[in-house]
Design a protein around this motif. Structure first.
Motif, PDB file in Angstrom:
ATOM      1  N   GLY A 111       0.803  -1.207   0.000  1.00 14.34           N
ATOM      2  CA  GLY A 111       0.000   0.000   0.000  1.00 14.34           C
ATOM      3  C   GLY A 111       0.838   1.260   0.000  1.00 14.34           C
ATOM      4  O   GLY A 111       0.452   2.274  -0.590  1.00 14.34           O
ATOM      5  N   SER A 112       2.000   1.197   0.631  1.00 15.67           N
ATOM      6  CA  SER A 112       2.846   2.389   0.719  1.00 15.67           C
ATOM      7  C   SER A 112       3.420   2.789  -0.633  1.00 15.67           C
ATOM      8  O   SER A 112       3.792   3.950  -0.828  1.00 15.67           O
ATOM      9  N   GLU A 113       3.492   1.828  -1.569  1.00 16.41           N
ATOM     10  CA  GLU A 113       4.061   2.142  -2.878  1.00 16.41           C
ATOM     11  C   GLU A 113       3.023   2.682  -3.852  1.00 16.41           C
ATOM     12  O   GLU A 113       3.368   3.107  -4.952  1.00 16.41           O
ATOM     13  N   ALA A 114       1.765   2.699  -3.434  1.00 12.99           N
ATOM     14  CA  ALA A 114       0.693   3.091  -4.350  1.00 12.99           C
ATOM     15  C   ALA A 114       0.851   4.520  -4.848  1.00 12.99           C
ATOM     16  O   ALA A 114       0.446   4.843  -5.961  1.00 12.99           O
ATOM     17  N   GLY A 115       1.448   5.392  -4.049  1.00 14.00           N
ATOM     18  CA  GLY A 115       1.581   6.777  -4.471  1.00 14.00           C
ATOM     19  C   GLY A 115       2.958   7.133  -4.982  1.00 14.00           C
ATOM     20  O   GLY A 115       3.261   8.310  -5.175  1.00 14.00           O
TER      21      GLY A 115
END
Length: 202
Positions: free
Chosen positions: A177-181
């Motif tokens: 999830g942390s890489e989504a942005g």
């Protein structure tokens, strides 16, 4: 960024074991020897779960001049030997493909793509990387992964191994999830390689 020593000590801490000041000396403590044995698969398993930006590489590969095709796929494309997973194979035409291997010597081989398309192929793959390039959240997940694999060899505790594996799964989800942005202008590669292969064959 995390080092292999830090990840070993993270795993030991999850197990309630003593940490170590270094892992390069000889003789190595028994727990360090066991951690070294579990480490390659723990790292590769973690990296292969998702197209992590620290391990994702896009490249264009030409068909092999030395590896022969077979009755189903005419063409072979050699991948880097440290390829852990294929995420996408793209081209303008519709074609079938599958991951395979070729033997290049005694107990030596390399991963390849077999395809009906004459190429070149545009691929996105996950390759093995070094601990220092892992993001903190991914390193946290792999620390749990390693600990889950050491719970049996070090403590003979299958229940703890299962608990740590669950924690690893949760940590992987947070890291994903942390890489989504952390990318823009295009969707991150998240499709299933097997699903892509099957759909491109129709």
């Amino acid at each position: 960024m995390p080092s292999q020593l830090q990840l070993f000590n993270t795993a030991f801490a999850h197990l309630g074991e003593s940490t170590v000041p270094q892992i390069t000396g000889d003789p190595k403590p028994a727990n360090v020897v066991k951690a070294f044995a579990a480490w390659p698969l723990a790292l590769d398993t973690g990296l292969a779960r998702h197209p992590w930006l620290c391990g994702l590489q896009r490249m264009t590969i030409a068909r092999s001049a030395s590896a022969d095709g077979d009755w189903q796929y005419d063409y072979v494309y050699e991948l880097p030997v440290d390829t852990l997973r294929i995420w996408t194979v793209k081209e303008g035409n519709t074609f079938a493909w599958e991951r395979s291997t070729v033997v290049t010597g005694a107990f030596v081989g390399r991963p390849v793509i077999r395809s009906s398309y004459a190429g070149p192929l545009k691929v996105a793959i996950v390759r093995r990387t070094i601990p220092e390039l892992l993001t903190p959240l991914l390193a946290d997940a792999i620390g749990y992964e390693l600990a889950s694999r050491l719970a049996g060899p070090i403590q003979s505790d299958a229940k703890l191994a299962a608990q740590l594996k669950d924690k690893a799964d949760t940590a992987y989800a947070l890291a994903q999830g942390s890489e989504a942005g952390e990318h823009g202008g295009d969707d991150i590669v998240i499709t299933s390689p097997m699903a892509d292969a099957r759909s491109s064959a129709h």
